[in-house]
Design an enzyme around this catalytic site. Sequence first.
Site, PDB file in Angstrom:
ATOM      1  N   GLY A   1     -10.176   7.844 -20.263  1.00  0.00           N
ATOM      2  CA  GLY A   1      -9.016   7.624 -19.406  1.00  0.00           C
ATOM      3  C   GLY A   1      -7.780   7.526 -20.295  1.00  0.00           C
TER       4      GLY A   1
ATOM      5  CD  GLN B   1      -2.953   8.798  -4.524  1.00  0.00           C
ATOM      6  OE1 GLN B   1      -2.190   8.078  -3.890  1.00  0.00           O
ATOM      7  NE2 GLN B   1      -3.990   9.392  -3.967  1.00  0.00           N
TER       8      GLN B   1
ATOM      9  CD  GLU C   1       4.173   2.638  -6.915  1.00  0.00           C
ATOM     10  OE1 GLU C   1       3.630   1.795  -7.649  1.00  0.00           O
ATOM     11  OE2 GLU C   1       3.731   3.787  -6.761  1.00  0.00           O
TER      12      GLU C   1
ATOM     13  CG  ASP D   1     -21.066   1.292 -17.789  1.00  0.00           C
ATOM     14  OD1 ASP D   1     -21.430   0.755 -16.727  1.00  0.00           O
ATOM     15  OD2 ASP D   1     -21.203   2.498 -18.022  1.00  0.00           O
TER      16      ASP D   1
ATOM     17  CG  HIS E   1      -4.117   0.183  -2.903  1.00  0.00           C
ATOM     18  ND1 HIS E   1      -3.540   0.585  -1.722  1.00  0.00           N
ATOM     19  CD2 HIS E   1      -3.253   0.528  -3.885  1.00  0.00           C
ATOM     20  CE1 HIS E   1      -2.378   1.160  -1.984  1.00  0.00           C
ATOM     21  NE2 HIS E   1      -2.175   1.134  -3.293  1.00  0.00           N
TER      22      HIS E   1
ATOM     23  NE  ARG F   1      -0.560  -2.046  -5.159  1.00  0.00           N
ATOM     24  CZ  ARG F   1      -0.814  -1.159  -6.095  1.00  0.00           C
ATOM     25  NH1 ARG F   1      -1.832  -1.318  -6.900  1.00  0.00           N
ATOM     26  NH2 ARG F   1      -0.056  -0.105  -6.228  1.00  0.00           N
TER      27      ARG F   1
ATOM     28  CG  HIS G   1      -6.486  -0.133  -6.395  1.00  0.00           C
ATOM     29  ND1 HIS G   1      -6.784   1.212  -6.316  1.00  0.00           N
ATOM     30  CD2 HIS G   1      -5.240  -0.211  -6.930  1.00  0.00           C
ATOM     31  CE1 HIS G   1      -5.757   1.912  -6.783  1.00  0.00           C
ATOM     32  NE2 HIS G   1      -4.823   1.079  -7.180  1.00  0.00           N
TER      33      HIS G   1
ATOM     34  NE  ARG H   1      -2.811  -2.618 -10.778  1.00  0.00           N
ATOM     35  CZ  ARG H   1      -2.591  -1.345 -10.419  1.00  0.00           C
ATOM     36  NH1 ARG H   1      -2.011  -0.512 -11.252  1.00  0.00           N
ATOM     37  NH2 ARG H   1      -2.943  -0.914  -9.237  1.00  0.00           N
TER      38      ARG H   1
END
Length: 502
Positions: free
Chosen positions: A14, A47, A113, A209, A230, A276, A334, A369
Amino acid sequence: MTRKVTDFIVVGSGIAGLMTALSLGGSGQVILLTKAREEESNSYRAQGGIAAAIGEDDSPELHRQDTLRTGAELCDPGSVDVLVEMAPQTIQLLTKWGTRFDRDGDRWALGREGSHSVSRILHIAGDATGAGITSSLLEQVRNHSNIRFITHTMVADLIVSEGACRGVVTVDEDRGPVYYMARKGVVLATGGCGQVYRYTTNDLVSTGDGFAMARRAGAALMDMEFIQFHPTALAVEQNPMFLVSEAVRGEGAFLVNDQGEAFMERYHEWKDLAPRDVVSRAIFSEMQAGRKVFLDAGQIGSRFAERFPKIYRECRKYGIDPARSLIPVTPAAHFVMGGIRTDVYGRTTLPRLFACGEVACTGVHGANRLASNSLLEGAVFAQRVAAELSSYTDQSIGVPGVLVPALCKDKQTEDSWKQQIKEIMWNHAGIVRSAQGLKEGILKLRKLREQIPAGFFECNNMLTSAQMIMEAALWRQESRGGHYRYDYPEPIPEWSQKHNVI
Ligand SMILES: Cc1cc2nc3c(=O)[nH]c(=O)nc-3n(C[C@H](O)[C@H](O)[C@H](O)COP(=O)(O)OP(=O)(O)OC[C@H]3O[C@@H](n4cnc5c(N)ncnc54)[C@H](O)[C@@H]3O)c2cc1C
């Protein structure tokens, strides 16, 4: 026994793993391991965008305030300083490595946001920011002569001897275990564990993991009770669930129930752009009362397809035209705010083991977050890890003394174990929790532990992550950020000083 030696080992492809590998590439040989296809990660799915204080009306100080406020008094202020101060230069670095953020004429196109006091979200192709960033980083990694990138190879465990991490052992479907030893150190960038929940936006690879390996190796983990749900996953049955980005609400869409009521007014003064956890709980309450919930994006109208092409295409697949019809939504797991405890250089409590990205708990998110801060966290702390680790002298690596069981390949049995974990977590450690529910959940997980053979690596890692979340959630007798207990529905000031350290 197959044994390979390198300078640095990075696990995960990632944003955090790719940035770490690239930042280390100038200092020695890097082996980059990932368990699935190279682009299979939550980073690729991201996104809305990446936050950075680069607008004229913005400053790192404002970004800092928004991050701290959202973190509900549990952030580490020193880590937050690093995050917001390094954000603008990180955007430049990403641009240098080929990332093309959307522009509005000669300026950056900045979105807004929830909980951000100004527009500061950079995005790519509207709503394909993660794919845009990871594709350009992957291109750099493929062309880097010092990075050996190995896909479809699962890291099963860390190799620890004499109190330090010396390497990792991998398993895959075709070969026996391979022991990768690191002269300098190992970096875990394995992402989160959203897959422990029945409803999640997380990629199938997010099975916790890294959390489980760190725990087995004796490294400290922190704040595992804090899970971000989310509010707006597309409410159609699929795993992972498709995310309808918060940026859609940022552009004017709002939540309504099946009685046509714009209900967020009843829950928070910031309405649809409230934090959120508040929005998720509001939707959950509506659903508990038997009402369905939708996003009304009618105001965005015909601009929707252009501004959010990916979301538009996904909605159309299910016969929904966002410009005309309501989009059915539901909350879904999320993001994990907690993780392997690190300092601002990504050092864990186990010498020679580093962590960055979602698997790490740097303290930047606290109890909740701020939107678009996690891609940023991965990119910023990857650079910090690399700067620190590249200064290390060689360690003696010795002979690995770790035994791993053979990988169990029975997919049907594996899926059935996973489904049981997911149901238990959703029902007992979901959006709204209580002591009784958590205690029952812990017992159910213990029973499952007795039944799952060791060769089902992902199932066992999911179980370990799930148990840590449950136990931490039972321990915290208050509600704060992403952790809500209906038996202790308010934040309690003394708890703002306390972290659950495992
Ligand atoms: C749908 C969605 C949308 C999002 N949108 C945004 C957004 O707009 N902005 C934002 O800031 N954040 C967003 N997030 C959150 C953000 O994407 C993630 O927190 C972030 O990308 C995590 O990056 P990472 O590199 O730490 O982990 P990931 O990107 O999840 O990568 C983890 C990697 O580790 C590998 N791996 C895991 N275990 C093993 C193992 N045992 N062996 C080998 N490899 C392993 C995986 O295969 C994968 O390559 C979103 C998340 C989702 C799910």
